[in-house]
Design a protein around this motif. Structure first.
Motif, short mmCIF file in Angstrom:
data_model
loop_
_atom_site.label_atom_id
_atom_site.label_comp_id
_atom_site.label_asym_id
_atom_site.label_seq_id
_atom_site.Cartn_x
_atom_site.Cartn_y
_atom_site.Cartn_z
N TYR A 115 0.69 -1.24 -0.06
CA TYR A 115 -0.06 -0.01 0.16
C TYR A 115 0.87 1.28 0.03
CZ TYR A 115 -3.12 3.64 1.72
OH TYR A 115 -3.56 4.81 1.84
N VAL A 116 0.39 2.32 -0.80
CA VAL A 116 1.08 3.54 -1.07
C VAL A 116 -0.13 4.34 -0.91
CG1 VAL A 116 2.45 5.33 -2.34
CG2 VAL A 116 3.08 2.67 -2.29
N PRO A 117 -0.21 5.60 0.01
CA PRO A 117 -1.18 6.58 0.10
C PRO A 117 -1.42 7.15 -1.30
CG PRO A 117 0.51 7.03 1.66
CD PRO A 117 0.83 5.79 1.10
N ASN A 118 -2.62 7.50 -1.77
CA ASN A 118 -2.78 8.34 -2.68
C ASN A 118 -2.86 9.97 -2.46
OD1 ASN A 118 -4.26 9.91 -4.65
ND2 ASN A 118 -5.17 8.14 -5.55
N TYR A 119 -1.70 10.36 -2.96
CA TYR A 119 -1.44 11.95 -2.23
C TYR A 119 -2.48 12.80 -2.75
CZ TYR A 119 2.84 9.65 -0.94
OH TYR A 119 3.70 8.59 -0.45
N ALA A 120 -2.95 12.52 -4.12
CA ALA A 120 -4.00 13.25 -4.90
C ALA A 120 -5.16 13.41 -3.72
CB ALA A 120 -4.48 13.05 -5.93
N ALA A 121 -5.54 12.28 -3.23
CA ALA A 121 -6.80 12.29 -2.41
C ALA A 121 -6.42 12.99 -1.21
CB ALA A 121 -7.10 10.65 -2.01
N GLN A 122 -5.40 12.98 -0.41
CA GLN A 122 -5.04 13.53 0.52
C GLN A 122 -5.13 15.03 0.65
OE1 GLN A 122 -1.12 11.81 1.50
NE2 GLN A 122 -2.06 10.55 3.34
N ALA A 123 -4.39 15.44 -0.51
CA ALA A 123 -4.44 16.64 -1.13
C ALA A 123 -5.64 17.44 -1.08
CB ALA A 123 -3.85 17.07 -2.55
N LEU A 124 -6.72 16.71 -1.75
CA LEU A 124 -7.87 17.28 -1.86
C LEU A 124 -8.75 17.41 -0.64
CD1 LEU A 124 -10.40 17.81 -3.70
CD2 LEU A 124 -10.95 15.29 -3.67
N VAL A 125 -8.68 16.51 0.41
CA VAL A 125 -9.22 16.82 1.83
C VAL A 125 -8.51 17.78 2.46
CG1 VAL A 125 -10.43 14.75 2.13
CG2 VAL A 125 -8.07 14.75 2.54
N HIS A 126 -7.28 17.84 2.24
CA HIS A 126 -6.69 18.97 3.01
C HIS A 126 -6.45 20.32 2.42
CE1 HIS A 126 -4.51 15.12 5.17
NE2 HIS A 126 -5.43 15.87 6.23
N ASN A 127 -6.96 20.25 1.25
CA ASN A 127 -7.21 21.38 0.23
C ASN A 127 -5.72 21.99 0.39
OD1 ASN A 127 -8.01 23.62 -1.01
ND2 ASN A 127 -8.25 24.88 0.84
N ARG A 128 -5.07 21.04 -0.09
CA ARG A 128 -3.21 21.22 -0.50
C ARG A 128 -3.24 20.85 -1.96
NH1 ARG A 128 0.05 18.96 3.76
NH2 ARG A 128 -0.54 20.31 5.68
N THR A 129 -2.03 21.24 -2.54
CA THR A 129 -1.68 20.97 -3.80
C THR A 129 -0.45 19.87 -3.62
OG1 THR A 129 -0.08 22.75 -4.07
CG2 THR A 129 -2.31 22.82 -4.59
N GLN A 130 0.11 20.06 -2.68
CA GLN A 130 1.44 19.10 -2.46
C GLN A 130 2.32 19.54 -3.43
OE1 GLN A 130 0.45 17.62 0.76
NE2 GLN A 130 1.90 16.41 -0.21
N VAL A 131 2.27 20.81 -3.97
CA VAL A 131 3.28 21.69 -4.84
C VAL A 131 3.86 22.52 -4.28
CG1 VAL A 131 3.38 22.61 -7.03
CG2 VAL A 131 2.24 20.59 -6.93
N ILE A 132 5.33 22.82 -4.37
CA ILE A 132 5.89 24.20 -3.98
C ILE A 132 6.46 24.43 -5.34
CG2 ILE A 132 5.97 23.29 -1.64
CD1 ILE A 132 8.85 24.78 -3.14
N LYS A 133 6.50 26.08 -5.34
CA LYS A 133 7.14 26.68 -6.65
C LYS A 133 8.56 27.36 -6.14
CE LYS A 133 3.06 26.70 -8.90
NZ LYS A 133 2.38 26.76 -10.30
#
Lengths: 317, 317
Positions: free
Chosen positions: A45-63
């Motif tokens: 199992y590896v968590p789906n970061y997109a799903a986490q990003a969605l609930v946390h209102n995050r993008t998991q992206v830094i610029k």
DNA sequence: GAATTAAATGTAAACGGTTACTATTAATGA
DNA sequence: TCATTAATAGTAACCGTTTACATTTAATTC
């Protein structure tokens, strides 16, 4: 790819229990916890970061915002980029590169900004809603990672003085940014402390121009002379000037650089320089920024790196 | 941040209509379409990429796998990184950097791989499920972006021959990778075609070692001689050797490099070299990969860039 | 003019997690 | 002993978007 539900089904528990095992393991009984761990391992199992990003209102992206006009692919920035990328990877963030030519900045969780002009604070930085860390700049009210530029210039100027040369010229870059002002200060104060006359010359950051300028000086000069330069590029230009005029480095002419990113190792004779641990500083930038994000934008303070004097054969034998 | 629902509410339509205006505008009446556009503009709507990623089972992340053992922060890779990052940004993808030391590869939509050893195909690449583009390698069955290494070496060898030097040594890097084999071939074939004896020397990619080796050769040599090198680093080492022995470049010794990433501009005399348009190639890599992802892993074919011969004063005056 | 088809819009259920709340059981205390 | 609390597990709704399907309306056919 296995999901939380898959893991739950296999362990015969609810999704919630699995989620808890991951995020708050102490709230789950040892028995179920072990069941879940086994199930996760079996299903890889590896968590789906997109799903986490969605609930946390995050993008998991830094610029990374490189506002430098000139060459964005300079080793200096590339080392920074590498340092940041390495650190981000470990925390499941990813990186986007934004340059002045990019039209918008877009969604992200935070930014690292470098290469700014003074006006950029008002025009760009102050409009950002996300947490920001500045790199290689120091501006009151912001968190930043920088090297102690003044100290670096002091070190290198003293190094020259200790090696018996009193005529020391400063070659700097003609931009109005704090890092350059600090480098100038470091040189100036050290000279004044020893009752010596500071001579400051500013020019574009080009080895050709430095070479041209230095040749003019060296043609008229007849004593031992040193050039402390505010970049390795300028230093390399001076080295070329001395070589063209058949002068001996370091006996007739001493030269030092600043940055310590790669170039200095290539020039011959090798340049005495002030090294900035840029990859390391990049990692720190990323860490600070992610911590700041986790702490809801709380001020993180600054990290000032001690510069390191790298003594090579452009000043000693 | 405004969401689809916010836009829909303001335009007094359903979320679906808004989604359709974005993805299939032709399916929506001109009237509603305009309403929605206005609403989007007023609310400054930007889609939530995490939500899209979730439904599409995508990560919006691509990884750059640099398997090079040595220095990951080499300008060569950094230029590649920059090229990729620039392109990805425009298509709302972000980048993660993975090196050999990273323990896992993790989730992503695709990978760009470079700096491989032969064994890496079996150990790493073949296990990947995601679309892959190779950079600077050519391996049957894979999509790759590369430069025509053989052609490059032919060009540079012919350039030397055309300038009246027949004694030409090849300095290469001792690794068993296709790009190096091609460079060797290019040199070897050109020499044989002219009935000349190829002399191939392989060593570590270090300017010091090249300098050391070249000094040994130059001390015994009494004719005009040329060194075609498989990297700028090696070329710079040879330049240093000639300089230490007081030999004139290009009259006594001609030197050429390969790569054309930055270093070559710093060395003095400036190195004749073969330039690879790496930033450009990086962009192409990213484009190919994203297209491949969109087309569900379909084969994209290869892009072989023509190398460019940059003639400078290490071979001519 | 009723039946068929096409075009335009809406509804509901996913995607894979987390949050907030509820339910069960066991432990604690007066 | 019965009420209270703590520990543990589960349920349901939601994050913002898309997919699949249903509905409404208008246009076409015979």
């Amino acid at each position: 790819m296995a999901t939380l539900s898959d893991v739950a089904r296999k362990a015969v528990v609810s999704k919630m229990t699995v989620s808890r095992v991951i995020n708050h393991p102490e709230q789950v009984s040892a028995e179920l916890r072990q069941l879940v761990y086994n199930s996760m391992k079996e299903l890889n199992y590896v968590p789906n970061y997109a799903a986490q990003a969605l609930v946390h209102n995050r993008t998991q992206v830094i610029k990374l915002l490189i506002l430098e006009e000139m060459d964005t692919t300079e080793p200096y920035y590339m080392n920074l980029l590498a340092g940041i990328a390495i650190e981000l990877d470990q925390r499941h963030y990813s990186l986007q590169l934004v340059t002045r030519s990019s039209h918008t900045i877009g969604r992200c969780d935070g930014l690292i900004v470098t290469g700014m002009r003074e006006t950029d604070y008002d025009h760009i930085i102050s409009h950002l809603e996300q947490p920001v860390i500045l790199f290689g700049e120091n501006k009151k009210g912001y968190d930043y990672v920088d090297v102690d530029n003044k100290k670096g210039m002091q070190m290198v100027t003293e190094h020259i003085l200790n090696h018996g040369c009193q005529k020391i010229l400063f070659y700097g870059i003609e931009i109005d940014e704090p890092f350059m002002r600090s480098r100038i200060e470091g040189y100036e104060e050290t000279m004044k402390m020893k009752q010596l006359l500071p001579q400051i010359n500013l020019m574009k950051n080009s080895s050709h121009i430095a070479q041209f300028e230095a040749e003019k000086v060296l043609q008229k000069n007849h004593e031992r002379i040193a050039f402390v330069c505010a970049s390795d590029r300028l230093g390399i230009g001076v080295v070329h000037a001395a070589q063209r005029l058949g002068l001996n480095i370091p006996y007739d002419v001493m030269v030092t650089g600043f940055d310590g990113v790669f170039l200095d190792r290539i020039a011959q004779p090798k340049l005495t320089t002030i090294r900035q641990p840029i990859v390391e500083m990049g990692k720190t930038c990323a860490k600070l920024l992610l911590d700041k994000i986790d702490q809801d934008g709380m001020k993180q303070g600054n990290r000032i790196y001690k510069p390191e004097l790298i003594i090579r054969n452009s000043t000693t034998t």
